[in-house]
Write a protein that holds these residues in place. Sequence first.
Motif, PDB file in Angstrom:
ATOM      1  N   PRO A  19       0.814  -1.233   0.000  1.00  0.00           N
ATOM      2  CA  PRO A  19       0.000   0.000   0.000  1.00  0.00           C
ATOM      3  C   PRO A  19       0.838   1.268   0.000  1.00  0.00           C
ATOM      4  N   GLY A  20       2.072   1.202   0.484  1.00  0.00           N
ATOM      5  CA  GLY A  20       2.922   2.383   0.522  1.00  0.00           C
ATOM      6  C   GLY A  20       3.288   2.912  -0.850  1.00  0.00           C
ATOM      7  N   ALA A  40     -12.007   1.640 -11.215  1.00  0.00           N
ATOM      8  CA  ALA A  40     -12.738   1.513  -9.954  1.00  0.00           C
ATOM      9  C   ALA A  40     -11.835   0.974  -8.847  1.00  0.00           C
ATOM     10  N   LEU A  41     -10.995   0.022  -9.165  1.00  0.00           N
ATOM     11  CA  LEU A  41     -10.142  -0.570  -8.142  1.00  0.00           C
ATOM     12  C   LEU A  41      -9.070   0.415  -7.674  1.00  0.00           C
ATOM     13  N   PHE A  42      -8.473   1.166  -8.583  1.00  0.00           N
ATOM     14  CA  PHE A  42      -7.461   2.143  -8.172  1.00  0.00           C
ATOM     15  C   PHE A  42      -8.093   3.245  -7.329  1.00  0.00           C
ATOM     16  N   ALA A  43      -9.296   3.677  -7.698  1.00  0.00           N
ATOM     17  CA  ALA A  43      -9.996   4.685  -6.902  1.00  0.00           C
ATOM     18  C   ALA A  43     -10.322   4.142  -5.518  1.00  0.00           C
ATOM     19  N   ALA A  44     -10.719   2.870  -5.440  1.00  0.00           N
ATOM     20  CA  ALA A  44     -11.035   2.267  -4.142  1.00  0.00           C
ATOM     21  C   ALA A  44      -9.794   2.188  -3.259  1.00  0.00           C
ATOM     22  N   LEU A  45      -8.657   1.825  -3.837  1.00  0.00           N
ATOM     23  CA  LEU A  45      -7.421   1.746  -3.067  1.00  0.00           C
ATOM     24  C   LEU A  45      -7.023   3.111  -2.521  1.00  0.00           C
ATOM     25  N   ARG A  46      -7.198   4.148  -3.298  1.00  0.00           N
ATOM     26  CA  ARG A  46      -6.873   5.492  -2.826  1.00  0.00           C
ATOM     27  C   ARG A  46      -7.836   5.928  -1.726  1.00  0.00           C
ATOM     28  N   ASP A  47      -9.115   5.587  -1.880  1.00  0.00           N
ATOM     29  CA  ASP A  47     -10.097   5.950  -0.853  1.00  0.00           C
ATOM     30  C   ASP A  47      -9.785   5.244   0.461  1.00  0.00           C
ATOM     31  N   LEU A  48      -9.429   3.971   0.395  1.00  0.00           N
ATOM     32  CA  LEU A  48      -9.089   3.236   1.612  1.00  0.00           C
ATOM     33  C   LEU A  48      -7.853   3.847   2.279  1.00  0.00           C
ATOM     34  N   ARG A  49      -6.895   4.239   1.484  1.00  0.00           N
ATOM     35  CA  ARG A  49      -5.701   4.877   2.039  1.00  0.00           C
ATOM     36  C   ARG A  49      -6.064   6.188   2.733  1.00  0.00           C
ATOM     37  N   ASP A  50      -6.924   7.012   2.061  1.00  0.00           N
ATOM     38  CA  ASP A  50      -7.304   8.297   2.632  1.00  0.00           C
ATOM     39  C   ASP A  50      -8.139   8.133   3.898  1.00  0.00           C
ATOM     40  N   ASP A  51      -8.880   7.029   4.007  1.00  0.00           N
ATOM     41  CA  ASP A  51      -9.708   6.773   5.196  1.00  0.00           C
ATOM     42  C   ASP A  51      -8.911   6.141   6.332  1.00  0.00           C
ATOM     43  N   GLY A  52      -7.622   5.945   6.137  1.00  0.00           N
ATOM     44  CA  GLY A  52      -6.782   5.404   7.183  1.00  0.00           C
ATOM     45  C   GLY A  52      -6.916   3.919   7.401  1.00  0.00           C
ATOM     46  N   HIS A  53      -6.952   3.156   6.342  1.00  0.00           N
ATOM     47  CA  HIS A  53      -7.061   1.692   6.454  1.00  0.00           C
ATOM     48  C   HIS A  53      -5.868   1.148   7.258  1.00  0.00           C
ATOM     49  N   PRO A  54      -6.105   0.154   8.108  1.00  0.00           N
ATOM     50  CA  PRO A  54      -5.013  -0.405   8.933  1.00  0.00           C
ATOM     51  C   PRO A  54      -3.829  -0.915   8.113  1.00  0.00           C
ATOM     52  N   ALA A  55      -4.069  -1.367   6.892  1.00  0.00           N
ATOM     53  CA  ALA A  55      -2.973  -1.897   6.090  1.00  0.00           C
ATOM     54  C   ALA A  55      -1.962  -0.822   5.731  1.00  0.00           C
ATOM     55  N   VAL A  67      -6.990  -6.360   0.505  1.00  0.00           N
ATOM     56  CA  VAL A  67      -7.457  -6.825  -0.799  1.00  0.00           C
ATOM     57  C   VAL A  67      -8.978  -6.957  -0.812  1.00  0.00           C
ATOM     58  N   THR A  68      -9.525  -7.601   0.200  1.00  0.00           N
ATOM     59  CA  THR A  68     -10.979  -7.838   0.213  1.00  0.00           C
ATOM     60  C   THR A  68     -11.763  -6.538   0.329  1.00  0.00           C
ATOM     61  N   ASP A  69     -11.279  -5.611   1.160  1.00  0.00           N
ATOM     62  CA  ASP A  69     -11.982  -4.326   1.300  1.00  0.00           C
ATOM     63  C   ASP A  69     -11.910  -3.525   0.001  1.00  0.00           C
ATOM     64  N   ALA A  70     -10.771  -3.578  -0.702  1.00  0.00           N
ATOM     65  CA  ALA A  70     -10.658  -2.861  -1.972  1.00  0.00           C
ATOM     66  C   ALA A  70     -11.609  -3.440  -3.011  1.00  0.00           C
TER      67      ALA A  70
END
Length: 390
Positions: A19-20, A40-55, A67-70
Amino acid sequence: MNPLLEAEQAVLGAVLLDPGQLSHLEWLAPDHFYRPVHQALFAALRDLRDDGHPAVKGEGRVPLSWVTDAVAEAGLHVRGLTASYAHLLVSACPRPAHAPVYGRMVLEGAIHRTVTQHAIRLHQEARANALRGKVEGALHYADVLAGVLADLARRWGTEPRPVAPAVRPAVIPYAVPPAQADQVAEDEAFLLAVLVERPGAMGEVVGWLRPGDFADPVHGQLYRCLGALHHRGEPLDRLTLLWEAQRRGLLADGTLTQDRFAVICDGVGVGDAEWLGRQVMRSSLTRIAAVSARAVRALAEDEALAPGQLINHALHALGPLDEVRTRWHTAHGRPGSGTPSSTPAPSVPPTARVQAALTRSTPRAAPSSPDRLSPGPPTASARPPSRNHG
């Protein structure tokens, strides 16, 4: 084998593994990906990063939830995305540390694709404007294309500047739409008739109308002849125009026939030269817009062209449209021909130019015999050397 598709998969696989890597891809946007599922997947990964995902904050191995959350987040916007496809993306990434390089490959494909799309839109609008007798739409989409090129240059990290290509792309010549061809030809011939028959009419258009604005090459050549006569301060009429055309070889090479000349110059020469000139330029502007759009599209479809070269060559291809746009605004900013003024009209050539033209038209005296030539300097009344008006 599709390098662009593989690059998109590699970028996503690298981010799923690490994720880094998103911190090295801030310049890459979801719409730079070609496939909707990748967007859609790249946008989801960026959103999860911005929301502070534990990963993103965690150390050590990346949890499976990344992976599953994305996949779950992207699945809200696109169909067909499964966890198995995400694992396929992971296996498609050669080296996660090379994510910025893979991202640059994705951006390169997006630049070619985006420029192509906007060039097509400009071409469509230019043709539509030609049919409607307007220019605003073509000028607007030309500005949009120029703005897109500037933005893409910023993302790519290059300075946008017009650069001519070493080899010009092959572009199919633009033809006036059949529905407008007759009207365009009629306007051009009518304008030429007015310029021949009405004294001073040439001065109303010579400042902004060019021979290349005429769709018919013969009309453009005749306008060039009229411009040459006007520039030299010589009188304009049917005979002087024919004389100038003969001097330029238009009669000898068959470019201009007697019947064609008669149709143009024997017509009714009563009309507003400035209005007719604007009609000719309107057709020219939409025509040049279409040609520029085709040239930009041909450049964008050349996959071997680097993005920086594509952007700069495309800006160069829009140059002729910028030039005719400037003259279009000049044509509409001129004061009315009926405006009173105490100064001489701009259509009147300078006195010195008229005198030079009359001198060139005066037969020379027969030369004296050598023994009677005076060795002294020439007098002030000697004929001045002719300028080259070729």
